[in-house]
Design an enzyme around this catalytic site. Structure first.
Site, PDB file in Angstrom:
ATOM      1  N   GLU A   1      14.156  10.067  -2.102  1.00 59.34           N
ATOM      2  CA  GLU A   1      14.653  10.481  -0.342  1.00 59.34           C
ATOM      3  C   GLU A   1      16.166   9.948  -0.667  1.00 59.34           C
ATOM      4  O   GLU A   1      16.690  10.749   0.268  1.00 59.34           O
ATOM      5  CB  GLU A   1      13.776   9.224   0.188  1.00 59.34           C
ATOM      6  CG  GLU A   1      13.713   9.719   1.462  1.00 59.34           C
ATOM      7  CD  GLU A   1      13.094   9.006   2.668  1.00 59.34           C
ATOM      8  OE1 GLU A   1      13.316   7.680   2.893  1.00 59.34           O
ATOM      9  OE2 GLU A   1      12.008   9.439   3.129  1.00 59.34           O
TER      10      GLU A   1
ATOM     11  N   GLY B   1      15.934   2.483   5.682  1.00 62.59           N
ATOM     12  CA  GLY B   1      14.609   2.151   5.550  1.00 62.59           C
ATOM     13  C   GLY B   1      14.148   1.791   4.213  1.00 62.59           C
ATOM     14  O   GLY B   1      13.636   0.835   3.775  1.00 62.59           O
ATOM     15  N   ARG B   2      14.655   2.563   3.263  1.00 62.60           N
ATOM     16  CA  ARG B   2      14.183   2.351   1.702  1.00 62.60           C
ATOM     17  C   ARG B   2      14.845   1.205   1.323  1.00 62.60           C
ATOM     18  O   ARG B   2      14.679   0.853  -0.202  1.00 62.60           O
ATOM     19  CB  ARG B   2      14.329   3.813   1.095  1.00 62.60           C
ATOM     20  CG  ARG B   2      15.444   4.451   0.960  1.00 62.60           C
ATOM     21  CD  ARG B   2      15.102   5.925   0.653  1.00 62.60           C
ATOM     22  NE  ARG B   2      16.476   6.725   0.638  1.00 62.60           N
ATOM     23  CZ  ARG B   2      16.769   7.497   1.727  1.00 62.60           C
ATOM     24  NH1 ARG B   2      16.247   7.100   2.916  1.00 62.60           N
ATOM     25  NH2 ARG B   2      17.942   7.974   1.684  1.00 62.60           N
TER      26      ARG B   2
END
Ligand code: F6P
Length: 511
Positions: free
Chosen positions: A338, A252-253
């Site tokens: 994250e 996602g990131r």
């Protein structure tokens, strides 16, 4: 010697250098001002104001060698399952280029190119549809990257589409957007790799209703970008022609380079989006090919390791001196924290050293009038990345004097924080010795921003290799989601919370 031992040894170098502040390091070795600098395509980086000397740098580069960073980078580019805890590849690099000979990477690259062609087609349909505004609904990696790039690079009128972002589940956010937009002239993109994220689904439902969904479930202005096509179809009845793909081999990131970046393509045009990918691809090629000593990702990552493990510094500030990069600290918080906010190694063993510091920051010059006092004279030393834009005065429509002041402040803060200034009066003394890296973009363009963000991604990867951390999972965020689900009945007043403090708080919140 093991990597862990080598990490410990860095502290001996730090102790050796304890009495040599940055100003002394530069006095003894003035050539470091240019020797500890690199130019990679549109990006220049200067590490001369870090608190290492050449011997400490030798130790850092030998650490990268022992950790086999080059082999691990190859493995990532080749599509090996470097996300070992989830048995997945991390192939964000194939979204921007084709640097690997492996069949996995090449197949993925073909899929990525096909998706870009679809993006191009969908973007022109959308533009031709009379829509004036687009709301991109997503959170975390499905929001921060596109939001940063659009904010940094879009000139609002250029493509005739205004792009808005909705991430927070706070109904005030959706409410504010709906109040300012006309549903008949707005398209909504639901951006979620999993299509299972609570905030995105709830905001998506609100906006779908607001769009005035007809019997067909929507009237053609609801789109999805997801790796979970089935759920997008089931939950929102979005037809396949309005779904752009994502894949489980992109985290996602790390996904702004995929169709998650569709808002960027809408804001900059597809050519602008391709230029962003091109800048990242240039950095990929550099990181994959350059020897460690000439490799920007290694320099950046090893500097981070030095500041964390040798100097024990617990936070790291990102200070862009460009208002249009104001969202960079938010974006990097997810990318770095994250990815590296873990206490166990990929093999499950507890880390013997500290991992990621707290990343934070804010834009210069505004931050100079808020938290810079603590940077100059606080008890915590905060290492920083300062980011400037070369030739910003040429872009400045509002005046050269402002642009000159911006540059003077960037240079002044970097110098003052590093060199300090003595005084008889302790209140007016500046200890200096605050380490900083200077990053300069050759202009604020899709190419330079692409290169900068890719550099950070690869720096994170190399830090992960050195710490033995998997930078591609994020199990830490799951517990909070589970507890929130469990507490919903109590928040609705239909059940009692088990935890006494939560019970007390719910009593207050529900009145
Ligand atoms: O916050 C956790 C997280 O899983 C992030 O890693 C991710 O970027 C975000 O949620 C959004 O996930 P999705 O794209 O699946 O909605």
């Amino acid at each position: 010697m093991t990597v862990t031992d080598q990490l410990r040894q860095l502290r001996a170098h730090a102790a050796r250098l304890a009495d040599q502040p940055i100003a002394a390091l530069l006095r003894d070795d003035p050539a470091r001002a240019s020797d500890m600098a690199l130019q990679v395509g549109p990006l220049y980086a200067n590490f001369a104001r870090q608190r290492y000397d050449r011997a400490a740098l030798d130790a850092l580069f030998s650490l990268a060698g022992s950790a086999e960073a080059a082999t691990r980078l190859d493995a990532m580019f080749d599509g090996e399952p470097v996300n070992a805890t989830e048995q997945r590849s991390a192939l964000h690099t194939v979204l921007r280029g084709n640097l690997s000979q492996s069949a996995t990477a090449r197949d993925a690259h073909v899929q990525a190119r096909a998706a870009n062609e679809r993006m191009r087609a969908v973007a022109s349909q959308l533009r031709a549809s009379g829509v004036t505004d687009v709301v991109s609904v997503g959170i975390g990696g499905s929001d921060l990257g596109p939001r940063l790039v659009v904010d940094a690079l879009a000139s609002p009128s250029e493509q005739g589409l205004r792009i808005h972002f909705l991430s927070n589940v706070d109904p005030a956010s959706a409410g504010a957007l709906m109040a300012q937009l006309d549903p008949a002239r707005t398209a909504v993109l639901l951006v979620s790799k999993s299509f299972g994220t609570q905030e995105t689904l709830l905001n998506g439902r609100l906006l779908r209703e607001w769009l005035g969904a007809g019997a067909s479930g929507d009237d053609g202005r609801l789109y999805a970008i997801t790796a979970n096509v089935d759920r997008a179809r089931e939950a929102f009845d979005i037809p396949p022609e309005r779904i752009l793909p994502m894949w489980d081999w992109v985290g996602g990131r790390y996904s702004l380079w995929s169709a998650v970046g569709f808002p960027i393509a809408l804001a900059l045009g597809m050519d602008g989006f391709e230029a962003l990918l091109g800048g990242a691809a240039e950095m990929d090629e550099h990181v994959l090919g350059a020897p460690p000593r000439e490799n920007l990702a290694y320099w950046h990552a090893l500097t981070a390791v030095w500041n964390r493990n040798a100097l024990g510094l617990a936070t790291h500030a990102v200070l862009p001196y460009a208002d249009r990069l104001r969202l960079l600290p938010n974006y990097l918080q997810q990318l770095v924290m994250e990815s590296l906010g873990k206490s166990v190694r990929v093999d499950g063993e507890r880390l013997a050293n500290d991992s990621v510091p707290v990343w934070w920051g804010g834009v210069g010059t505004d931050s100079q009038h808020s938290f810079f006092q603590a940077l100059h004279q606080g008890t915590q030393v905060v290492p920083m990345d300062m980011i400037g834009v070369i030739g910003a005065d040429r872009d400045a429509s509002a005046g050269t004097a402002n642009a000159e002041a911006l540059l003077a402040n960037l240079l002044a803060q970097s110098e003052a924080l590093a060199n300090g200034q003595g005084s008889e009066d302790p209140h007016r003394a500046y200890p200096g010795n605050r380490p900083g890296t200077m990053l300069l973009l050759d202009g604020l363009t899709p190419r330079s921003l692409g290169a900068l963000l890719a550099m950070y991604e690869h720096s994170v990867f190399v830090q992960g290799v050195i710490w033995g951390i998997n930078p591609f999972d994020q199990f830490g965020v799951e517990l909070g989601k589970q507890v929130a689900d469990r507490l919903l009945p109590a928040v609705r007043g239909e059940a009692e919370a088990d935890d006494p403090v939560t019970r007390e708080l719910i009593g207050r919140l529900l009145g």
